[in-house]
Design a protein around this motif. Structure first.
Motif, mmCIF file in Angstrom:
data_model
loop_
_atom_site.group_PDB
_atom_site.id
_atom_site.type_symbol
_atom_site.label_atom_id
_atom_site.label_comp_id
_atom_site.label_asym_id
_atom_site.label_seq_id
_atom_site.Cartn_x
_atom_site.Cartn_y
_atom_site.Cartn_z
ATOM 1 N N ASN A 170 0.841 -1.199 0.000
ATOM 2 C CA ASN A 170 0.000 0.000 0.000
ATOM 3 C C ASN A 170 0.878 1.252 0.000
ATOM 4 O O ASN A 170 1.186 1.823 1.044
ATOM 5 C CB ASN A 170 -0.931 0.002 1.214
ATOM 6 N N VAL A 171 1.284 1.665 -1.193
ATOM 7 C CA VAL A 171 2.086 2.877 -1.341
ATOM 8 C C VAL A 171 1.148 3.997 -1.766
ATOM 9 O O VAL A 171 0.519 3.934 -2.824
ATOM 10 C CB VAL A 171 3.201 2.677 -2.379
ATOM 11 N N ASP A 172 1.034 5.016 -0.956
ATOM 12 C CA ASP A 172 0.066 6.099 -1.159
ATOM 13 C C ASP A 172 0.353 6.853 -2.462
ATOM 14 O O ASP A 172 1.448 7.397 -2.645
ATOM 15 C CB ASP A 172 0.136 7.064 0.025
ATOM 16 N N VAL A 173 -0.639 6.875 -3.359
ATOM 17 C CA VAL A 173 -0.450 7.550 -4.645
ATOM 18 C C VAL A 173 -0.504 9.065 -4.513
ATOM 19 O O VAL A 173 -0.192 9.785 -5.469
ATOM 20 C CB VAL A 173 -1.503 7.089 -5.682
ATOM 21 N N CYS A 174 -0.905 9.557 -3.354
ATOM 22 C CA CYS A 174 -1.025 11.000 -3.150
ATOM 23 C C CYS A 174 0.148 11.575 -2.360
ATOM 24 O O CYS A 174 0.106 12.717 -1.904
ATOM 25 C CB CYS A 174 -2.345 11.324 -2.459
ATOM 26 N N LYS A 175 1.177 10.761 -2.174
ATOM 27 C CA LYS A 175 2.402 11.200 -1.519
ATOM 28 C C LYS A 175 3.584 10.787 -2.383
ATOM 29 O O LYS A 175 3.442 9.966 -3.285
ATOM 30 C CB LYS A 175 2.517 10.563 -0.128
ATOM 31 N N PRO A 176 4.754 11.347 -2.131
ATOM 32 C CA PRO A 176 5.935 10.903 -2.876
ATOM 33 C C PRO A 176 6.139 9.396 -2.722
ATOM 34 O O PRO A 176 5.882 8.830 -1.655
ATOM 35 C CB PRO A 176 7.077 11.703 -2.239
ATOM 36 N N PHE A 177 6.613 8.760 -3.783
ATOM 37 C CA PHE A 177 6.811 7.308 -3.765
ATOM 38 C C PHE A 177 7.779 6.922 -2.659
ATOM 39 O O PHE A 177 8.890 7.438 -2.578
ATOM 40 C CB PHE A 177 7.356 6.852 -5.116
ATOM 41 N N ASP A 178 7.346 6.003 -1.783
ATOM 42 C CA ASP A 178 8.166 5.577 -0.654
ATOM 43 C C ASP A 178 7.948 4.088 -0.426
ATOM 44 O O ASP A 178 7.050 3.680 0.309
ATOM 45 C CB ASP A 178 7.790 6.378 0.595
ATOM 46 N N LEU A 179 8.770 3.284 -1.062
ATOM 47 C CA LEU A 179 8.634 1.836 -0.946
ATOM 48 C C LEU A 179 9.153 1.325 0.398
ATOM 49 O O LEU A 179 8.623 0.353 0.942
ATOM 50 C CB LEU A 179 9.395 1.160 -2.085
ATOM 51 N N LYS A 180 10.151 1.998 0.949
ATOM 52 C CA LYS A 180 10.725 1.531 2.217
ATOM 53 C C LYS A 180 9.699 1.552 3.342
ATOM 54 O O LYS A 180 9.626 0.629 4.153
ATOM 55 C CB LYS A 180 11.936 2.392 2.587
ATOM 56 N N GLU A 181 8.896 2.575 3.396
ATOM 57 C CA GLU A 181 7.895 2.660 4.455
ATOM 58 C C GLU A 181 6.826 1.588 4.287
ATOM 59 O O GLU A 181 6.390 0.973 5.265
ATOM 60 C CB GLU A 181 7.245 4.046 4.444
ATOM 61 N N ALA A 182 6.426 1.343 3.041
ATOM 62 C CA ALA A 182 5.384 0.340 2.795
ATOM 63 C C ALA A 182 5.893 -1.083 3.023
ATOM 64 O O ALA A 182 5.092 -1.981 3.295
ATOM 65 C CB ALA A 182 4.863 0.479 1.364
ATOM 66 N N CYS A 183 7.196 -1.294 2.918
ATOM 67 C CA CYS A 183 7.775 -2.641 3.011
ATOM 68 C C CYS A 183 8.789 -2.757 4.141
ATOM 69 O O CYS A 183 9.717 -3.570 4.064
ATOM 70 C CB CYS A 183 8.430 -3.017 1.691
ATOM 71 N N LYS A 184 8.625 -1.971 5.172
ATOM 72 C CA LYS A 184 9.642 -1.923 6.223
ATOM 73 C C LYS A 184 9.812 -3.251 6.957
ATOM 74 O O LYS A 184 10.881 -3.521 7.505
ATOM 75 C CB LYS A 184 9.302 -0.812 7.224
ATOM 76 N N ASP A 185 8.772 -4.098 6.966
ATOM 77 C CA ASP A 185 8.879 -5.390 7.650
ATOM 78 C C ASP A 185 9.099 -6.549 6.684
ATOM 79 O O ASP A 185 9.164 -7.705 7.110
ATOM 80 C CB ASP A 185 7.633 -5.660 8.498
ATOM 81 N N GLY A 186 9.216 -6.268 5.388
ATOM 82 C CA GLY A 186 9.427 -7.325 4.408
ATOM 83 C C GLY A 186 8.176 -8.061 3.989
ATOM 84 O O GLY A 186 8.230 -8.908 3.095
ATOM 85 N N ASN A 187 7.051 -7.758 4.615
ATOM 86 C CA ASN A 187 5.805 -8.442 4.276
ATOM 87 C C ASN A 187 5.036 -7.663 3.219
ATOM 88 O O ASN A 187 3.930 -7.165 3.449
ATOM 89 C CB ASN A 187 4.943 -8.633 5.538
ATOM 90 N N CYS A 188 5.634 -7.556 2.044
ATOM 91 C CA CYS A 188 4.991 -6.884 0.925
ATOM 92 C C CYS A 188 5.414 -7.581 -0.350
ATOM 93 O O CYS A 188 6.355 -8.387 -0.368
ATOM 94 C CB CYS A 188 5.349 -5.407 0.891
#
Length: 282
Positions: A92-110
């Motif tokens: 779940n990477v917010d399309v209304c914010k700058p692209f941030d994959l690290k925050e969405a995948c910080k636990d590896g469960n993505c």
């Protein structure tokens, strides 16, 4: 009378929005990946699939690459046995914010983290065949998931699951996610020239090589952009605008504009899967 309604019941069951890209999308991504992998890679895939009985999932058999690509959705019916993998299908990477994959995948469960993990497991020949076959299935499936835009980007609505929408005259419980997951995917893949071979026929060797390039993060960003620019913008105008009070409808004209987008995502997923399979099994 029962015989007359059987075809309609079959259509309803086939349209159940239970899985990303539904069966058709995953089968097609898997088949393109297999078709574009090297002969040596295909032979190794076939040898792994020949050991499918080791998975002990008789209600979710793996007989070919299409079955393997769909298996991670099929095993959801086994509930607790594979429940640990539920969060691996999306990010779940917010399309209304700058692209941030690290925050969405910080636990590896993505999904992107699990593509990388399962590619490594598939490549490890010291592992039992059962583990490598599971890795093959997860890898084929998750590459498909990543290229379904609403599994790569959302706006706090569970990838469009909370955004009610109609697909032509089909409404009721449909939402933006189920439309992209199934109805649009089915239309796009079956649009002539259809199936894996038809989609590949639209790309020359040079275009295929370019499409297969990039990193998993690059692909994540690309699908995230497609979620914003096509999935949400199509029904909202402003992808970050307010949720409409009335259910938006994706009409026939809009569907025709989106078919090339769907086909491009399927082609990209399949070609990139083929590359990852070669890298893991060469």
């Amino acid at each position: 009378m029962f015989k007359r309604i059987l075809p309609f019941l079959a259509l309803l069951l086939a349209a159940s929005p239970a899985a990303a890209w539904w069966e058709y999308g995953h089968h097609t991504v898997g088949r393109i990946g297999y078709m574009t992998a090297s002969p040596a890679t295909r032979a190794k895939i076939d040898r792994l699939i020949a050991q499918a009985r080791t998975l002990e999932t008789p209600t979710c058999p793996i007989r070919d690459i299409e079955d393997a690509a769909y298996w991670p959705d099929c095993i959801k019916t086994l509930k607790e046995r594979f429940s640990y993998s539920a969060s691996w299908h999306y990010q779940n990477v917010d399309v209304c914010k700058p692209f941030d994959l690290k925050e969405a995948c910080k636990d590896g469960n993505c999904v992107s983290a699990q593509i990388e993990r399962n590619a490594k497991l598939l490549a490890d020949e010291t592992l039992p065949v059962r583990e490598r076959l599971m890795a093959l299935a997860f890898l084929a499936h998750f590459v498909g998931d990543l290229h379904m835009p609403l599994h790569a980007g959302d706006r706090g609505d569970l990838g469009g699951n909370r955004l009610g929408a109609n697909y032509g005259v089909i409404g009721g419980r449909t939402n933006l996610h189920s439309i992209w997951d199934g109805y649009l995917a089915d239309r796009g893949i079956s649009n002539p020239p259809g199936e894996a071979a038809g989609i590949l026929s639209e790309l020359d060797p040079g275009e295929r090589a370019v499409a297969a390039q990039g990193s998993i993060e690059d692909w994540s960003r690309e699908s995230w952009e497609a979620s914003r620019d096509y999935a949400y913008a199509t029904v909202l105008g402003d992808p970050c605008g307010p949720t409409p009070t009335a259910r938006p409808t994706i009409d026939e004209a809009t569907t025709r504009r989106l078919v090339p987008v769907i086909r491009k995502q399927i082609a990209r997923g399949g070609l990139r899967l083929g590359r990852l399979l070669d890298e893991a099994l060469s």
